[in-house]
Design a protein around this motif. Structure first.
Motif, PDB file in Angstrom:
ATOM      1  N   ASP A  79      19.349  23.778 -33.590  1.00  0.00           N
ATOM      2  CA  ASP A  79      20.492  22.903 -33.323  1.00  0.00           C
ATOM      3  C   ASP A  79      20.740  22.758 -31.826  1.00  0.00           C
ATOM      4  O   ASP A  79      21.129  21.680 -31.356  1.00  0.00           O
ATOM      5  CB  ASP A  79      21.741  23.447 -34.005  1.00  0.00           C
ATOM      6  CG  ASP A  79      22.865  22.422 -34.010  1.00  0.00           C
ATOM      7  OD1 ASP A  79      22.688  21.363 -34.653  1.00  0.00           O
ATOM      8  OD2 ASP A  79      23.894  22.659 -33.343  1.00  0.00           O
ATOM      9  N   LEU A  80      20.508  23.842 -31.072  1.00  0.00           N
ATOM     10  CA  LEU A  80      20.636  23.737 -29.618  1.00  0.00           C
ATOM     11  C   LEU A  80      19.650  22.733 -29.042  1.00  0.00           C
ATOM     12  O   LEU A  80      19.958  21.993 -28.115  1.00  0.00           O
ATOM     13  CB  LEU A  80      20.410  25.108 -28.971  1.00  0.00           C
ATOM     14  CG  LEU A  80      21.651  25.953 -28.700  1.00  0.00           C
ATOM     15  CD1 LEU A  80      21.250  27.282 -28.104  1.00  0.00           C
ATOM     16  CD2 LEU A  80      22.599  25.231 -27.756  1.00  0.00           C
ATOM     17  N   ARG A  81      18.441  22.719 -29.567  1.00  0.00           N
ATOM     18  CA  ARG A  81      17.453  21.750 -29.114  1.00  0.00           C
ATOM     19  C   ARG A  81      17.950  20.325 -29.327  1.00  0.00           C
ATOM     20  O   ARG A  81      17.870  19.481 -28.426  1.00  0.00           O
ATOM     21  CB  ARG A  81      16.145  21.959 -29.863  1.00  0.00           C
ATOM     22  CG  ARG A  81      15.067  20.932 -29.526  1.00  0.00           C
ATOM     23  CD  ARG A  81      13.771  21.238 -30.247  1.00  0.00           C
ATOM     24  NE  ARG A  81      13.993  21.339 -31.690  1.00  0.00           N
ATOM     25  CZ  ARG A  81      13.111  21.844 -32.545  1.00  0.00           C
ATOM     26  NH1 ARG A  81      11.963  22.319 -32.115  1.00  0.00           N
ATOM     27  NH2 ARG A  81      13.381  21.892 -33.829  1.00  0.00           N
ATOM     28  N   ALA A  82      18.502  20.066 -30.488  1.00  0.00           N
ATOM     29  CA  ALA A  82      19.015  18.725 -30.774  1.00  0.00           C
ATOM     30  C   ALA A  82      20.203  18.390 -29.875  1.00  0.00           C
ATOM     31  O   ALA A  82      20.309  17.270 -29.353  1.00  0.00           O
ATOM     32  CB  ALA A  82      19.410  18.633 -32.245  1.00  0.00           C
ATOM     33  N   ALA A  83      21.099  19.360 -29.666  1.00  0.00           N
ATOM     34  CA  ALA A  83      22.263  19.119 -28.814  1.00  0.00           C
ATOM     35  C   ALA A  83      21.851  18.873 -27.366  1.00  0.00           C
ATOM     36  O   ALA A  83      22.407  18.008 -26.674  1.00  0.00           O
ATOM     37  CB  ALA A  83      23.229  20.305 -28.904  1.00  0.00           C
ATOM     38  N   ALA A  84      20.874  19.657 -26.859  1.00  0.00           N
ATOM     39  CA  ALA A  84      20.412  19.472 -25.481  1.00  0.00           C
ATOM     40  C   ALA A  84      19.779  18.110 -25.295  1.00  0.00           C
ATOM     41  O   ALA A  84      19.986  17.438 -24.275  1.00  0.00           O
ATOM     42  CB  ALA A  84      19.424  20.573 -25.120  1.00  0.00           C
ATOM     43  N   THR A  85      18.998  17.677 -26.292  1.00  0.00           N
ATOM     44  CA  THR A  85      18.370  16.355 -26.215  1.00  0.00           C
ATOM     45  C   THR A  85      19.434  15.264 -26.213  1.00  0.00           C
ATOM     46  O   THR A  85      19.361  14.296 -25.446  1.00  0.00           O
ATOM     47  CB  THR A  85      17.405  16.151 -27.387  1.00  0.00           C
ATOM     48  OG1 THR A  85      16.422  17.190 -27.362  1.00  0.00           O
ATOM     49  CG2 THR A  85      16.706  14.803 -27.292  1.00  0.00           C
TER      50      THR A  85
END
Length: 509
Positions: A79-85
């Motif tokens: 989820d962090l990956r998606a939020a950072a993107t």
């Protein structure tokens, strides 16, 4: 799965997250996928929630529930990956908060106190003081050696932060463009000093790359560098800080200019501050530049210390420190991985050696007669000065004196400098006397009456290229030390600058 295995999985997933975020370019005028404070705030909330979830996964791993731990940590990072993107595509989203968030989680997962002792490792202590110069500070003799099986520091690869970090990427570009000559010069200087400096970092359990990064930014490997504020030596210690870490003045020589002792003191400082800032490397580097007290007020200390990249900390330090920390990290990273940046450091034959003078000679004379043998671009002046920091380069050393040189110059000295035309040329140039112009008032015909038997101090205006030894030779009646005392100049380099007026006392031979 062991706790250590979970940490490895966590780091691997972080690399994926960082690569995903850093792969989104920032282009002016590009339509944003989402805009507005509401969207940014929602992304920040996801960052906070995912951080808490990741930390809960770490707690599970430490309690032995490795299966649940892996699932929770993976879900949090996905989820962090998606939020950072999404943040990278949102006009009003502050990516620096994600940099700080990733940095904090890396530190939680790898650098926290509970994870410092890896299975099979033990903690050693610094050897007792031997009484050698530079070892008098209690900090140097009592700080623990932190056993580190690391790529850069505490298991946390610098690349994990660089992948997302704009300031460090910008610093990499600076070193690779306008400061590339400085980086190359620093690397060459360091190679000749490495045998003295690197062992001190190794004994302290610190990575050599960090030493190079600090040296490159502080002095470029110029042992006699002195800043406007009075910071001195290859690692630019202020006088009081140097004293605190055992760098004193011995027989007129300021030990801040000693490469080995300054590296030892620097390593002691870094270890002291790592303990204060809970192994937060960026805060330690910032403290070295801007003062540890100021950094503690901004970032806190211990386990509660914030990341240097936190907007609250990064935005509150001076512009100099904001630039200094990324430049040190970038130089350290390039030292480790030049091939990743189309960079090739020169191959240096830097094995140390020494010569015994067969006739009196100065560093300047040796530089002339050694020519450019093995050092095509610059000759040997800087290297000889660095390796013999206690010597005045213009002052002749007596026959029988030992001079430290790169081993490759031992034969060159015997061939060209013990005797022969190059030695004669060097001696002739060194003995040259430059006439001192008459005072302006006398040149204009203004009479000045002075009793013929009176002995008065003369004045001399320093010109570019002058040294105190050369000035003493020109006037022929005083030693370097007598002129230095008359003008309050400090050993070992007796710093003077063009335009400065010196008193030259009339001394007996």
């Amino acid at each position: 799965m062991s706790t250590q295995s979970v940490r490895v999985v966590g780091v691997s997933l972080f690399l994926v997250v960082l690569a995903a975020c850093s792969g989104v370019p920032q282009r002016a005028g590009r339509p944003a996928a989402a805009r507005g404070d509401d969207v940014a705030n929602a992304l920040y909330a996801r960052l906070d929630d995912d951080s808490r979830r990741y930390e809960a996964g770490l707690a599970l791993a430490r309690s032995g529930e490795t299966g649940r731990a892996q699932a929770e940590m993976k879900a949090a990072l996905d989820d962090l990956r998606a939020a950072a993107t999404a943040c990278a595509a949102t006009r009003d989203c502050d990516q620096q908060r994600f940099v700080a968030g990733f940095d904090n989680l890396l530190r939680e997962g790898i650098g926290s106190r509970s994870d410092q002792v890896v299975e099979g490792e033990t903690t050693a202590s610094t050897p007792e003081a031997t009484g050698e110069a530079g070892e008098s500070s209690p900090l140097v003799t009592t700080l623990p050696q932190l056993n580190r099986s690391i790529a850069l520091l505490k298991g946390r690869e610098l690349g994990d932060v660089i992948a997302l970090n704009g300031p460090v990427k910008a610093a990499l570009e600076e070193w690779l463009t306008q400061y590339r000559p400085n980086l190359m010069a620093a690397y060459e200087n360091y190679q000749y000093l490495r045998f003295q400096m690197a062992p001190e970092y190794d004994k302290a359990g610190l990575p050599e790359a960090l030493l190079f990064g600090m040296l490159a930014k502080e002095s470029g490997g110029k042992v006699h560098a002195v800043s406007r504020s009075g910071a001195s030596g290859p690692l630019q210690f202020m006088y009081a800080t140097g004293l605190r870490f055992g760098l004193t003045t011995v027989d007129g020589f300021d030990q801040r200019f000693d490469p080995r002792l300054s590296a030892r003191a620097n390593a002691a400082y870094v270890n002291e501050q790592l303990a204060i800032f809970n192994n937060n490397l960026e805060l330690v580097i910032g403290a070295y530049n801007g003062g540890e007290g100021a950094m503690q007020r901004r970032a806190g200390r211990g386990e509660n210390a914030q990341s240097f990249w936190s907007p609250d900390v990064y935005g509150s330090v001076s512009q100099e420190t904001r630039e200094y920390v990324p430049m040190v990290l970038a130089a350290a990273w390039l030292f480790l991985h030049p091939e990743r940046y189309n960079l090739q450091f020169p191959k240096i034959e830097a094995k140390p050696g020494s010569i015994t003078l067969k006739r009196a000679a100065s560093i300047a004379e040796l530089t002339v007669c050694l020519g450019q043998d093995g050092n095509v671009h610059d000759g040997w002046f800087r290297t000889l000065r660095n390796l013999n920091p206690q010597l005045d380069p213009q002052q002749e050393e007596p026959a029988g004196a030992r001079i430290v040189v790169p081993q490759q110059l031992e034969r060159t000295y015997q061939r060209d400098c013990a005797e022969g035309r190059w030695q004669q040329l060097a001696a002739e140039l060194h003995a040259a006397v430059v006439p001192t112009p008459a005072p302006v008032a006398l040149a204009q015909g203004v009479a000045r009456s002075t009793p013929s038997n009176a002995k008065k101090d003369r004045s001399y205006v320093v010109r570019r290229g002058d040294t105190l030894a050369a000035i003493a030779r020109k006037h022929g009646s005083c030693s370097v030390r007598e002129i230095a005392v008359a003008n309050g100049l400090r050993a070992p380099h007796y710093a003077i600058k063009p335009g400065q007026t010196l008193k030259v006392p009339t001394c007996r031979r």
